[in-house]
Design a protein around this motif. Structure first.
Motif, PDB file in Angstrom:
ATOM      1  N   GLY A  61     -22.739  10.858  -0.849  1.00 23.38           N
ATOM      2  CA  GLY A  61     -21.384  10.942  -1.375  1.00 23.38           C
ATOM      3  C   GLY A  61     -20.721   9.594  -1.516  1.00 23.38           C
ATOM      4  N   ARG A  62     -20.375   9.266  -2.749  1.00 24.38           N
ATOM      5  CA  ARG A  62     -19.596   8.061  -3.016  1.00 24.38           C
ATOM      6  C   ARG A  62     -18.373   8.388  -3.872  1.00 24.38           C
ATOM      7  NH1 ARG A  62     -22.689   6.861   0.497  1.00 24.38           N
ATOM      8  NH2 ARG A  62     -24.104   5.059   0.536  1.00 24.38           N
ATOM      9  N   GLY A  63     -18.100   9.686  -4.036  1.00 23.46           N
ATOM     10  CA  GLY A  63     -16.893  10.082  -4.749  1.00 23.46           C
ATOM     11  C   GLY A  63     -15.659   9.628  -3.990  1.00 23.46           C
ATOM     12  N   ALA A  64     -14.638   9.198  -4.718  1.00 23.54           N
ATOM     13  CA  ALA A  64     -13.429   8.675  -4.079  1.00 23.54           C
ATOM     14  C   ALA A  64     -12.735   9.763  -3.264  1.00 23.54           C
ATOM     15  CB  ALA A  64     -12.482   8.127  -5.140  1.00 23.54           C
ATOM     16  N   CYS A 105     -19.097   6.041   3.080  1.00 25.48           N
ATOM     17  CA  CYS A 105     -19.380   7.349   2.486  1.00 25.48           C
ATOM     18  C   CYS A 105     -18.099   7.972   1.941  1.00 25.48           C
ATOM     19  CB  CYS A 105     -20.008   8.276   3.519  1.00 25.48           C
ATOM     20  SG  CYS A 105     -21.652   7.757   4.055  1.00 25.48           S
ATOM     21  N   GLY A 106     -18.269   8.770   0.901  1.00 26.65           N
ATOM     22  CA  GLY A 106     -17.142   9.464   0.294  1.00 26.65           C
ATOM     23  C   GLY A 106     -17.470  10.927   0.100  1.00 26.65           C
ATOM     24  N   LEU A 107     -17.129  11.442  -1.075  1.00 27.59           N
ATOM     25  CA  LEU A 107     -17.296  12.860  -1.362  1.00 27.59           C
ATOM     26  C   LEU A 107     -18.596  13.094  -2.126  1.00 27.59           C
ATOM     27  CD1 LEU A 107     -13.633  13.704  -2.431  1.00 27.59           C
ATOM     28  CD2 LEU A 107     -14.670  13.788  -0.150  1.00 27.59           C
ATOM     29  N   GLY A 108     -19.385  14.042  -1.644  1.00 22.77           N
ATOM     30  CA  GLY A 108     -20.650  14.398  -2.268  1.00 22.77           C
ATOM     31  C   GLY A 108     -20.630  15.836  -2.759  1.00 22.77           C
ATOM     32  N   ASP A 262     -16.736   3.689 -11.901  1.00 25.31           N
ATOM     33  CA  ASP A 262     -16.741   2.447 -12.676  1.00 25.31           C
ATOM     34  C   ASP A 262     -18.032   1.658 -12.522  1.00 25.31           C
ATOM     35  OD1 ASP A 262     -14.234   3.044 -13.608  1.00 25.31           O
ATOM     36  OD2 ASP A 262     -13.172   1.751 -12.176  1.00 25.31           O
ATOM     37  N   ASP A 263     -18.754   1.869 -11.405  1.00 32.66           N
ATOM     38  CA  ASP A 263     -20.005   1.130 -11.214  1.00 32.66           C
ATOM     39  C   ASP A 263     -21.140   1.672 -12.077  1.00 32.66           C
ATOM     40  OD1 ASP A 263     -20.699   3.510  -9.954  1.00 32.66           O
ATOM     41  OD2 ASP A 263     -20.850   2.638  -7.947  1.00 32.66           O
ATOM     42  N   GLN A 264     -20.883   2.781 -12.777  1.00 33.64           N
ATOM     43  CA  GLN A 264     -21.871   3.410 -13.663  1.00 33.64           C
ATOM     44  C   GLN A 264     -23.145   3.813 -12.920  1.00 33.64           C
ATOM     45  OE1 GLN A 264     -21.220   4.265 -17.047  1.00 33.64           O
ATOM     46  NE2 GLN A 264     -19.221   3.811 -16.134  1.00 33.64           N
ATOM     47  N   LEU A 265     -23.024   4.036 -11.620  1.00 31.47           N
ATOM     48  CA  LEU A 265     -24.161   4.456 -10.807  1.00 31.47           C
ATOM     49  C   LEU A 265     -23.845   5.720 -10.017  1.00 31.47           C
ATOM     50  CD1 LEU A 265     -27.011   3.881  -9.656  1.00 31.47           C
ATOM     51  CD2 LEU A 265     -25.900   2.485  -7.884  1.00 31.47           C
ATOM     52  N   HIS A 266     -22.658   5.761  -9.440  1.00 29.89           N
ATOM     53  CA  HIS A 266     -22.302   6.872  -8.556  1.00 29.89           C
ATOM     54  C   HIS A 266     -21.420   7.895  -9.267  1.00 29.89           C
ATOM     55  CE1 HIS A 266     -23.214   3.608  -5.566  1.00 29.89           C
ATOM     56  NE2 HIS A 266     -23.999   4.594  -5.169  1.00 29.89           N
ATOM     57  N   LEU A 267     -21.642   9.155  -8.923  1.00 33.90           N
ATOM     58  CA  LEU A 267     -20.861  10.231  -9.517  1.00 33.90           C
ATOM     59  C   LEU A 267     -19.417  10.180  -9.030  1.00 33.90           C
ATOM     60  CD1 LEU A 267     -23.236  13.342  -9.308  1.00 33.90           C
ATOM     61  CD2 LEU A 267     -23.006  11.673 -11.144  1.00 33.90           C
ATOM     62  N   SER A 268     -18.506  10.516  -9.921  1.00 40.39           N
ATOM     63  CA  SER A 268     -17.098  10.608  -9.558  1.00 40.39           C
ATOM     64  C   SER A 268     -16.862  11.861  -8.719  1.00 40.39           C
ATOM     65  CB  SER A 268     -16.237  10.666 -10.817  1.00 40.39           C
ATOM     66  OG  SER A 268     -16.470  11.896 -11.508  1.00 40.39           O
ATOM     67  N   THR A 269     -15.678  11.970  -8.154  1.00 37.42           N
ATOM     68  CA  THR A 269     -15.338  13.165  -7.384  1.00 37.42           C
ATOM     69  C   THR A 269     -15.409  14.413  -8.257  1.00 37.42           C
ATOM     70  OG1 THR A 269     -13.931  11.904  -5.872  1.00 37.42           O
ATOM     71  CG2 THR A 269     -13.521  14.278  -6.030  1.00 37.42           C
ATOM     72  N   GLU A 270     -14.879  14.322  -9.472  1.00 36.25           N
ATOM     73  CA  GLU A 270     -14.952  15.454 -10.400  1.00 36.25           C
ATOM     74  C   GLU A 270     -16.403  15.858 -10.648  1.00 36.25           C
ATOM     75  OE1 GLU A 270     -14.449  16.321 -15.187  1.00 36.25           O
ATOM     76  OE2 GLU A 270     -13.611  14.482 -14.323  1.00 36.25           O
ATOM     77  N   LEU A 275     -21.314  19.215  -9.768  1.00 38.21           N
ATOM     78  CA  LEU A 275     -22.701  19.248  -9.312  1.00 38.21           C
ATOM     79  C   LEU A 275     -22.874  20.238  -8.164  1.00 38.21           C
ATOM     80  CD1 LEU A 275     -25.599  18.232  -9.337  1.00 38.21           C
ATOM     81  CD2 LEU A 275     -24.879  16.356  -7.832  1.00 38.21           C
ATOM     82  N   GLY A 276     -21.933  20.254  -7.228  1.00 39.10           N
ATOM     83  CA  GLY A 276     -22.022  21.212  -6.130  1.00 39.10           C
ATOM     84  C   GLY A 276     -22.065  22.641  -6.625  1.00 39.10           C
TER      85      GLY A 276
END
Length: 294
Positions: A61-64, A105-108, A262-270, A275-276
């Motif tokens: 999880g890297r979602g904000a 870690c953030g939201l996955g 913005d890093d174009q690597l990690h999924l956003s929270t949305e 995905l969940g």
């Protein structure tokens, strides 16, 4: 001049009351009231439907993290997390905070996954019926994902693999119930070197076989996430390998096209919420004709 003894007692009582009130207001995770958080959950020691969360940063999880948390990330009375200490605690993000300790870690996807699964299996005590089963489903999430890891680091005998197997066996041995599936989101780090990308498929098939053997679950469901991004130039090769896994009971949920940070690597929270839900739909559809797991 010293204040009267009674005044001191009143002052100390006021300070103590303020401290307790601060704890009650600030300590509980979102979604649990202070009193319910402090009281023992009636579901904490129930058998659980377990899910192993493995892979790298997009699973960890890297979602904000936003406040208040979106509903799919709020705690639920029937969702627990196996802490690093191997004790069950109420699941609240970030789920991997004590596992993926070298990163923030953030939201996955796991909490939205859990909420969607529970929504599809009403609890008898909610008045929705239990589909003929009087025991409410309790979920146990087993976080094991670590950011920046290649699939070779998850091979049998490597620390990450042994760590994940040991935690899963501990969860089951602790009256945990049954392992419903492995949720696997990994591969971004294997897009950097051509050799890693080209060998990804064989390594993934070996990983699935080893997990099934060591967990003594020959038909274990593995739901892998098709990459939405990569760290290198060989994302398409890894994605093709993921699509070509031919083992039974291995499903692919494709994350390509979901919004990235913005890093174009990690999924956003949305994107993690979506995905969940996608992972939950894959799990529920797979099990729709197989009956309850507990």
């Amino acid at each position: 001049m010293k204040p009267p003894r009674q005044t001191l007692r009143l002052l100390l009582a006021a300070v103590a009351s303020a401290a307790i009130l601060s704890f009650l207001l600030l300590a509980p995770p979102d979604g649990l009231s202070p009193l319910s958080f402090l009281s023992s959950s009636p579901y904490a020691h129930r058998p659980k439907l377990l899910f192993l969360l493995a892979g790298q940063s997009n699973m960890a999880g890297r979602g904000a993290v936003v406040h208040p948390l979106p509903p799919p990330y709020r705690s639920h009375r029937r969702v627990f997390r196996l802490a690093a200490s191997r004790g069950w605690v109420p699941a609240a993000p970030p789920l991997h905070a004590d596992i993926d300790t070298h990163k923030t870690c953030g939201l996955g996807p796991a909490m939205p996954f859990a909420h969607r699964v529970l929504a599809a299996v009403p609890s008898p005590d909610s008045g929705g019926g239990g589909g003929g089963n009087d025991t409410p489903v309790v979920l146990g999430l087993i976080p094991c994902a670590v950011g920046g890891t290649r699939i070779s680091m998850w091979a049998k005998g490597q620390p990450l693999y042994e760590f994940a197997v040991a935690r899963t066996l501990a969860a089951v041995a602790d009256g945990g119930g049954n392992l419903g599936a492995v949720l696997w989101f990994q591969g971004e780090s294997d897009t950097i070197e051509i050799d890693d990308a080209q060998s990804y498929g064989a390594k993934m098939e070996r990983l699935v076989a080893d997990l099934r053997a060591d967990l003594e679950l020959p038909n274990l469901l593995v739901i892998q996430v098709g990459l939405a991004s990569g760290e290198g130039n060989y994302t398409d090769i890894v994605r093709e390998a993921q699509k070509n896994i031919v083992l039974p009971n291995v499903l692919l949920v494709d994350a390509m096209g979901l919004p990235l940070r913005d890093d174009q690597l990690h999924l956003s929270t949305e994107a993690q919420i979506r995905l969940g839900n996608m992972l939950a739909e894959a799990y529920l559809n797979f099990n729709s004709s197989r009956g309850p797991k507990l």
